[in-house]
Motif scaffolding. Structure first.
Motif, mmCIF file in Angstrom:
data_model
loop_
_atom_site.group_PDB
_atom_site.id
_atom_site.type_symbol
_atom_site.label_atom_id
_atom_site.label_comp_id
_atom_site.label_asym_id
_atom_site.label_seq_id
_atom_site.Cartn_x
_atom_site.Cartn_y
_atom_site.Cartn_z
ATOM 1 N N ASP A 1 -10.367 9.192 0.423
ATOM 2 C CA ASP A 1 -11.143 9.035 1.402
ATOM 3 C C ASP A 1 -10.638 9.922 3.090
ATOM 4 N N SER A 2 -11.394 10.480 3.787
ATOM 5 C CA SER A 2 -11.195 11.169 4.843
ATOM 6 C C SER A 2 -11.019 10.336 6.161
ATOM 7 N N PHE A 3 -10.294 11.090 6.946
ATOM 8 C CA PHE A 3 -10.242 10.236 8.150
ATOM 9 C C PHE A 3 -11.167 10.093 8.930
ATOM 10 N N ASP A 4 -12.230 10.631 8.810
ATOM 11 C CA ASP A 4 -13.670 10.103 10.147
ATOM 12 C C ASP A 4 -14.127 8.874 9.150
ATOM 13 N N SER A 5 -13.659 8.986 7.799
ATOM 14 C CA SER A 5 -13.927 7.906 7.316
ATOM 15 C C SER A 5 -13.861 5.807 8.540
ATOM 16 N N LEU A 6 -13.253 6.215 8.862
ATOM 17 C CA LEU A 6 -12.322 5.216 10.108
ATOM 18 C C LEU A 6 -12.568 5.419 11.137
ATOM 19 N N LEU A 7 -13.605 6.019 11.877
ATOM 20 C CA LEU A 7 -14.204 5.959 13.142
ATOM 21 C C LEU A 7 -15.321 5.588 13.424
ATOM 22 N N PRO A 8 -16.172 5.294 12.388
ATOM 23 C CA PRO A 8 -17.084 4.516 12.546
ATOM 24 C C PRO A 8 -16.311 2.897 12.787
ATOM 25 N N ARG B 1 -5.357 4.890 1.643
ATOM 26 C CA ARG B 1 -6.719 6.211 0.903
ATOM 27 C C ARG B 1 -6.414 7.146 0.793
ATOM 28 N N ILE B 2 -7.229 7.536 2.496
ATOM 29 C CA ILE B 2 -6.846 8.423 3.213
ATOM 30 C C ILE B 2 -5.460 9.417 2.843
ATOM 31 N N GLN B 3 -4.138 9.049 3.466
ATOM 32 C CA GLN B 3 -3.049 9.636 2.301
ATOM 33 C C GLN B 3 -2.848 9.667 1.527
ATOM 34 N N HIS B 4 -3.675 9.506 0.395
ATOM 35 C CA HIS B 4 -3.938 9.627 -1.010
ATOM 36 C C HIS B 4 -4.664 11.447 -1.653
ATOM 37 N N VAL C 1 0.796 -0.689 -0.255
ATOM 38 C CA VAL C 1 -0.064 -0.074 0.063
ATOM 39 C C VAL C 1 1.356 1.182 -0.368
ATOM 40 N N ALA C 2 1.107 1.984 -0.944
ATOM 41 C CA ALA C 2 1.852 3.265 -1.240
ATOM 42 C C ALA C 2 1.082 3.917 -0.975
ATOM 43 N N LEU C 3 2.398 5.163 -0.310
ATOM 44 C CA LEU C 3 1.735 6.098 0.733
ATOM 45 C C LEU C 3 2.391 7.420 -0.732
ATOM 46 N N PRO C 4 1.873 8.289 -0.214
ATOM 47 C CA PRO C 4 2.556 9.532 -0.738
ATOM 48 C C PRO C 4 3.960 10.355 -0.896
ATOM 49 N N HIS C 5 4.258 9.738 0.794
ATOM 50 C CA HIS C 5 5.699 10.750 0.868
ATOM 51 C C HIS C 5 6.803 9.733 0.774
ATOM 52 N N GLY C 6 6.717 8.894 -0.178
ATOM 53 C CA GLY C 6 7.263 7.835 -0.633
ATOM 54 C C GLY C 6 7.476 6.906 -0.274
ATOM 55 N N GLY C 7 6.630 6.572 1.066
ATOM 56 C CA GLY C 7 6.755 5.660 1.982
ATOM 57 C C GLY C 7 5.856 4.367 1.500
ATOM 58 N N GLY C 8 5.181 3.044 2.507
ATOM 59 C CA GLY C 8 4.514 2.203 2.369
ATOM 60 C C GLY C 8 4.148 1.406 3.395
ATOM 61 N N PHE C 9 3.061 0.970 3.454
ATOM 62 C CA PHE C 9 2.638 -0.518 4.085
ATOM 63 C C PHE C 9 3.143 -1.847 3.223
ATOM 64 N N ARG C 10 3.359 -2.986 3.254
ATOM 65 C CA ARG C 10 3.885 -4.062 3.402
ATOM 66 C C ARG C 10 3.478 -5.184 4.238
ATOM 67 N N LEU C 11 1.357 -5.278 3.189
ATOM 68 C CA LEU C 11 0.744 -6.102 4.736
ATOM 69 C C LEU C 11 1.791 -7.731 4.221
ATOM 70 N N LEU C 12 2.213 -7.886 5.547
ATOM 71 C CA LEU C 12 2.828 -9.593 5.666
ATOM 72 C C LEU C 12 1.396 -10.783 6.422
#
Length: 163
Positions: free
Chosen positions: A135-142, A129-132, A19-30
């Motif tokens: 989506d909005s951060f509020d989508s995670l609240l529920p 998706r939020i970082q890009h 999962v790429a992040l806009p600052h050049g980083g990302g998550f590798r889901l293991l």
């Protein structure tokens, strides 16, 4: 690989979802909880220079272990700010507030393990998706209880980042 009545999990780098992040980083889901019979979840996170990894939050059920593979990471654990470099480890028990990000001017790479595991790959995809801006951060609240990620006010973290 079979080992008696259990099955070992082997994840090759090319098999792990990224999962790429806009600052050049990302998550590798293991590993998600479903992959390990609920024992743990694990991901590798690369952060760009000074990038936030997570805003203040806590877990009610799980302990989270962070191992710094490269660079320097700033942690806020409870009310304490800690800087941890390559080869350092931070273990955060349930109900302890924490946040983290790459130190100013530094990139960082971490291995994060949550135990017992919670199926959180959907959470990491949403963060991407939020970082890009998709989506909005509020989508995670529920979804806080589902992912055992309970968000807190970020004022202390923001002030620590600008200090």
């Amino acid at each position: 690989m079979e080992t008696g009545n259990e099955t070992a999990l082997i994840v090759r780098p090319e098999e792990a979802e990224y999962v790429a992040l806009p600052h050049g980083g990302g998550f590798r889901l293991l590993a998600d909880a479903a992959d390990t019979g609920g024992a743990l979840g694990a991901n590798r996170l690369a952060l760009g220079k000074g990038a936030d990894g997570a805003r203040p939050h806590y877990h009610t059920v799980s302990t989270e272990l962070f191992y710094v593979l490269d660079g320097r990471v700033e942690f806020l654990v409870g009310e304490e700010r800690e800087s941890v470099g390559q080869g350092g480890m931070v273990v955060v028990p349930p109900k302890v507030a924490h946040a983290f990000g790459a130190a100013a001017g530094c990139t960082a790479e971490l291995l994060a393990v949550l135990t017992p595991g919670i199926d959180r790959f959907g959470y990491f995809r949403t963060l991407g998706r939020i970082q890009h801006g998709l989506d909005s951060f509020d989508s995670l609240l529920p979804e806080q209880a589902r992912y055992d990620v309970h968000f807190l006010e970020a004022t202390a973290w923001r002030s620590a980042q600008t200090a």
